[in-house]
Enzyme design. Structure first.
Site, PDB file in Angstrom:
ATOM      1  N   ASP A  29      -2.038   5.672  -5.263  1.00 32.51           N
ATOM      2  CA  ASP A  29      -2.224   4.755  -4.142  1.00 32.51           C
ATOM      3  C   ASP A  29      -2.475   3.315  -4.580  1.00 32.51           C
ATOM      4  O   ASP A  29      -3.577   2.955  -4.976  1.00 32.51           O
ATOM      5  CB  ASP A  29      -3.400   5.258  -3.286  1.00 32.51           C
ATOM      6  N   ASP A  78       0.824  -1.200   0.000  1.00 30.59           N
ATOM      7  CA  ASP A  78       0.000   0.000   0.000  1.00 30.59           C
ATOM      8  C   ASP A  78       0.862   1.256   0.000  1.00 30.59           C
ATOM      9  O   ASP A  78       1.502   1.571   0.998  1.00 30.59           O
ATOM     10  CB  ASP A  78      -0.881  -0.040   1.263  1.00 30.59           C
TER      11      ASP A  78
END
Ligand SMILES: *[C@@H]1O[C@H](CO)[C@@H](O)[C@H](O)[C@H]1NC(C)=O
Ligand SMILES: *[C@@H]1O[C@H](CO)[C@@H](O)[C@H](O)[C@H]1NC(C)=O
Ligand SMILES: *[C@@H]1O[C@H](CO)[C@@H](O)[C@H](O)[C@H]1NC(C)=O
Ligand SMILES: *[C@@H]1O[C@H](CO)[C@@H](O)[C@H](O)[C@H]1NC(C)=O
Length: 501
Positions: free
Chosen positions: A320, A102
């Site tokens: 992201d 992430d």
């Protein structure tokens, strides 16, 4: 939030605080890691520069591990995995953990043995592992007086007493949270030593031992051992490894949304060449870049002037990997979607899982729908093709009564705003897949190039100055569609409250 769709939108509270700090406080408060000296102008003393250079040299001389190859699995398809995972080793003896990778958060945390409600099984195709500090000979607790803790809290903690743990707590907007305490232990990674060749290497890092998870983080569908934050804060694994001289502050991913898995590597990419990079907006907690314009099928989408005009730097797009889809500011979403559907006025649309707009379409979507381009500073363009931003759902996966397979749009409206009421765009796997995306934290820039993520890339070996090939991985995962359940992650950490217990 629909019970069947899992969207981890992190809490707004902390975000607002972070964003406010990031926007209104100049310089060093928030993320001074690499831009400490940039823009600081005359205030920087010569000795500070020297110190900085000396540290840099030490780091280079320390014998860096050069390139690290992370084993990757998963995919960005919401009806299969909806996430990418990497396998890392922690502790001594080392145990394998499957963690979601992430770039929208900083901390690495894993489910810990004493956890009260951690998931016990996952349907992503691997067995879950609990980290047990007691069974690792190299594990130690991080106490509140240690530097990692004091720098996380940006100062000495008034309530800190000897042997008190350094606790962490991360909240996500769907109500799920993870909380626990920091531990220090070995991390085992694969260092690149030749073409398609690695040997195991280890370093010491601080990470979160998750003692309590709530909400979806405690449930089986899509459960992972933890989350590996690849953000640029000091607490992130890449920052920790680089400050200990192990690696350069540069990494790249190539997420294969066609076959699954792909490449995730730390180090300097020499092939493919990424021609242009676009600067990161300084002092923001995420990898945020400035969108100059958006084109749909060659047509420029009208953007409200205050969105990208006057305060352009406040309206960046966050890159992201922990977010499955792509979220557009609401002001942009409506006109944008009108252009997406411009050539398809007769579509019969259904809303599935209260979140996804889907329709039946029998033709080739690349012929019937427009190509989307995001234009960033420095002539960097991100292109998303219809077969990437539309995803197919099999009728058998749906519980909506639809008989035929449908296509669904991956574009979502984003209702989150920063403190000043500014809208944000979040670009997730939907548009980041099938590209080599390069994060150059040292130079505060990001760039990409269309690439075949099933093939290989070349990374520079710092010691020999040679370039070594690193191939794609495909950890066995995503064991088939998860019936009636769509997983769209939204792993941007918006609130990271670190609480001392
Ligand atoms: C870490 O590396 C050191 C030496 O490089 C080695 O002695 C040790 O066994 C390794 N630890 C693990 C858990 O592999
Ligand atoms: C991050 O690390 C750098 C170098 O180790 C240090 O100078 C800086 O103060 C740290 N930043 C924070 C917010 O702790
Ligand atoms: C990766 O694994 C998935 C699931 O096991 C499989 O369907 C896919 O074909 C694999 N991809 C490659 C490139 O081997
Ligand atoms: C991508 O690379 C793989 C491995 O090199 C190759 O088998 C495949 O044909 C390539 N795909 C395309 C579309 O070029």
């Amino acid at each position: 939030m629909a019970a069947t769709a899992r969207t981890r939108v992190a809490l707004l509270v902390g975000f607002v605080v972070l964003f406010a700090l990031a926007l209104n406080v100049s310089g060093n408060m928030v993320f001074p890691v690499s831009h400490k000296f940039k823009g600081a102008g005359k205030q920087v003393s010569l000795s500070a520069w020297k110190e900085h250079d000396a540290r840099r040299h030490q780091r280079l001389l320390a014998g860096s591990d050069s390139a690290i190859d992370l084993q990757l699995g998963g995919n960005g398809h919401p009806s299969e995995a909806g996430l990418y995972i990497a396998k890392i080793g922690l502790g001594s003896p080392s145990k394998d953990f499957h963690v979601q990778v992430d770039t929208g958060s900083d901390v690495l945390w894993v489910n810990c043995a004493e956890c009260s409600n951690c998931p016990t099984k996952s349907n992503l195709g691997f067995k879950l592992t609990m980290y047990d500090p007691k069974s690792s000979s190299t594990s130690s607790k991080v106490t509140c007086d240690q530097e990692f803790c004091t720098s996380s809290f940006k100062g000495k903690l008034p309530d800190c007493k000897a042997d008190m743990l350094c606790n962490y707590s991360i909240s996500y907007g769907d109500g799920s949270t993870t909380a626990g305490y920091y531990v220090k232990d070995n991390i085992q990674l694969d260092k690149v030593t030749g073409n398609h060749q690695t040997t195991s290497t280890n370093g010491t890092i601080v990470f979160g031992c998750g003692a309590k998870q709530s909400g979806n983080l405690g449930k089986s569908p899509g459960a992972v051992d933890g989350i590996l934050g690849f953000g640029q804060a000091n607490a992130s694994v890449i920052s920790q490894l680089s400050s200990s001289g192990k690696v350069k502050k540069e990494f790249a991913h190539c997420l294969d949304n066609v076959k699954g898995g792909g490449i995730w590597a730390i180090g300097e990419v020499v092939e493919p060449k990424v021609k242009n990079t676009t600067p990161l907006i300084p002092n923001l907690p995420h990898y945020t870049v400035t969108v100059k314009s958006i084109e749909v099928g060659g047509d420029v989408v009208d953007l409200p002037t205050d969105l990208f005009g006057l305060f352009e730097d406040r309206n960046g797009a966050v890159i992201d990997s922990g977010t499955t889809l792509a979220y557009l500011a609401p002001e942009v979403y409506e006109p944008f979607m009108q252009k997406i559907y411009a050539r398809q006025s007769g579509l019969k649309k259904h809303i599935i899982d209260k979140q996804f707009t889907c329709f039946e379409y029998s033709g080739n979507v690349d012929d019937g729908f427009p190509v989307v381009k995001f234009n960033f500073k420095n002539s960097v363009v991100l292109t998303a093709y219809p077969h990437e931003y539309l995803f197919r759902l099999k009728a058998s996966v749906l519980d909506s009564g639809t008989k035929d397979d449908v296509w669904c749009s991956g574009w979502q409206p984003n209702s989150m705003k920063s403190k000043g009421g500014k809208s944000m765009t979040i670009l997730g796997d939907l548009v980041l897949s099938n590209k080599l995306v390069l994060y150059d934290i040292e130079n505060q820039a990001i760039g990409w190039t269309d690439y075949n993520c099933t093939s290989s890339i070349k990374l520079k070996d710092e010691k020999s100055a040679q370039a070594f090939s690193v191939g794609a991985h495909n950890l066995s995962s995503a064991s088939g569609p998860i019936i009636g359940r769509l997983l769209a992650f939204f792993l941007l950490v918006i609130s990271m409250l670190q609480i001392l217990a």
